[in-house]
Motif scaffolding. Structure first.
Motif, PDB file in Angstrom:
ATOM      1  N   CYS A  10       0.866  -1.125   0.101  1.00 36.62           N
ATOM      2  CA  CYS A  10      -0.149   0.084   0.030  1.00 36.62           C
ATOM      3  C   CYS A  10       0.858   1.115  -0.009  1.00 36.62           C
ATOM      4  O   CYS A  10       1.695   1.426   0.852  1.00 36.62           O
ATOM      5  CB  CYS A  10      -0.738   0.025   1.019  1.00 36.62           C
ATOM      6  SG  CYS A  10      -1.714   1.640   1.467  1.00 36.62           S
ATOM      7  N   CYS A  13       0.398   3.497   3.532  1.00 34.77           N
ATOM      8  CA  CYS A  13       0.986   3.189   4.833  1.00 34.77           C
ATOM      9  C   CYS A  13       2.405   2.305   4.627  1.00 34.77           C
ATOM     10  O   CYS A  13       2.947   2.102   5.565  1.00 34.77           O
ATOM     11  CB  CYS A  13       0.076   2.488   5.579  1.00 34.77           C
ATOM     12  SG  CYS A  13      -0.583   0.935   4.810  1.00 34.77           S
ATOM     13  N   CYS A  29      -5.294  -3.319   1.712  1.00 34.16           N
ATOM     14  CA  CYS A  29      -4.383  -2.646   2.736  1.00 34.16           C
ATOM     15  C   CYS A  29      -4.550  -3.316   3.980  1.00 34.16           C
ATOM     16  O   CYS A  29      -5.719  -3.409   4.479  1.00 34.16           O
ATOM     17  CB  CYS A  29      -4.728  -1.273   2.690  1.00 34.16           C
ATOM     18  SG  CYS A  29      -3.544  -0.643   4.233  1.00 34.16           S
ATOM     19  N   THR A  31      -3.380  -2.691   6.934  1.00 38.85           N
ATOM     20  CA  THR A  31      -3.567  -1.621   7.980  1.00 38.85           C
ATOM     21  C   THR A  31      -5.212  -1.616   8.013  1.00 38.85           C
ATOM     22  O   THR A  31      -5.648  -1.427   9.057  1.00 38.85           O
ATOM     23  CB  THR A  31      -2.926  -0.376   7.802  1.00 38.85           C
ATOM     24  OG1 THR A  31      -1.461  -0.937   7.774  1.00 38.85           O
ATOM     25  CG2 THR A  31      -3.134   0.518   8.987  1.00 38.85           C
ATOM     26  N   CYS A  40      -5.756   3.706   7.754  1.00 35.98           N
ATOM     27  CA  CYS A  40      -5.528   3.788   6.327  1.00 35.98           C
ATOM     28  C   CYS A  40      -6.741   3.638   5.639  1.00 35.98           C
ATOM     29  O   CYS A  40      -7.933   3.630   5.941  1.00 35.98           O
ATOM     30  CB  CYS A  40      -4.632   2.714   5.894  1.00 35.98           C
ATOM     31  SG  CYS A  40      -3.435   3.312   4.302  1.00 35.98           S
TER      32      CYS A  40
HETATM   33 ZN   LIG Z   1      -2.434   1.085   3.875  1.00 35.26          ZN
END
Ligand SMILES: [Zn+2]
Length: 102
Positions: A10, A13, A29, A31, A40
């Motif tokens: 990603c 992040c 992602c 996160t 995120c």
């Molecule tokens: Zn991310």
């Protein structure tokens, strides 16, 4: 193992994106998936999209192993903004909106 396991990151992040089986297989992602939208955004890319971009450049179908042998890493900002970098010296494939730089 999925074709792009551990290779997709990603951009927001910088964490490795996790594989999910929904929609025929996609990377999301981790996160966002683990901690939610305060941490995120829901950056996703379908595995098929990455495969198609690489196969279009090579003008043929490729095996998972062939793809893993040449892909260094993939950075995803959104489903329309991503970069595929290669470990064999090939120039990156850049997807910028509806413009693709092969
Ligand atoms: Zn991310």
């Amino acid at each position: 193992m999925n074709t792009f396991s551990k290779l997709v990151k990603c951009k927001l992040c910088n964490k490795t994106m996790k594989f999910k089986k929904e929609s025929g297989g996609l990377y999301c992602c981790s996160t966002y998936d683990n901690y939610g939208k305060e941490h995120c955004q829901r950056t996703i890319v379908r595995e098929e999209v990455l495969r198609e971009l690489i196969e279009r450049r090579h003008r043929r179908e490729m095996t998972d192993q062939e793809i893993r042998d040449i892909v260094d890493y993939v950075i995803v900002e959104s489903h329309l903004l991503m970069e595929i970098h290669f470990s064999n010296g090939d120039i990156p494939i850049l997807l910028k909106g509806h413009h693709i730089q092969f």
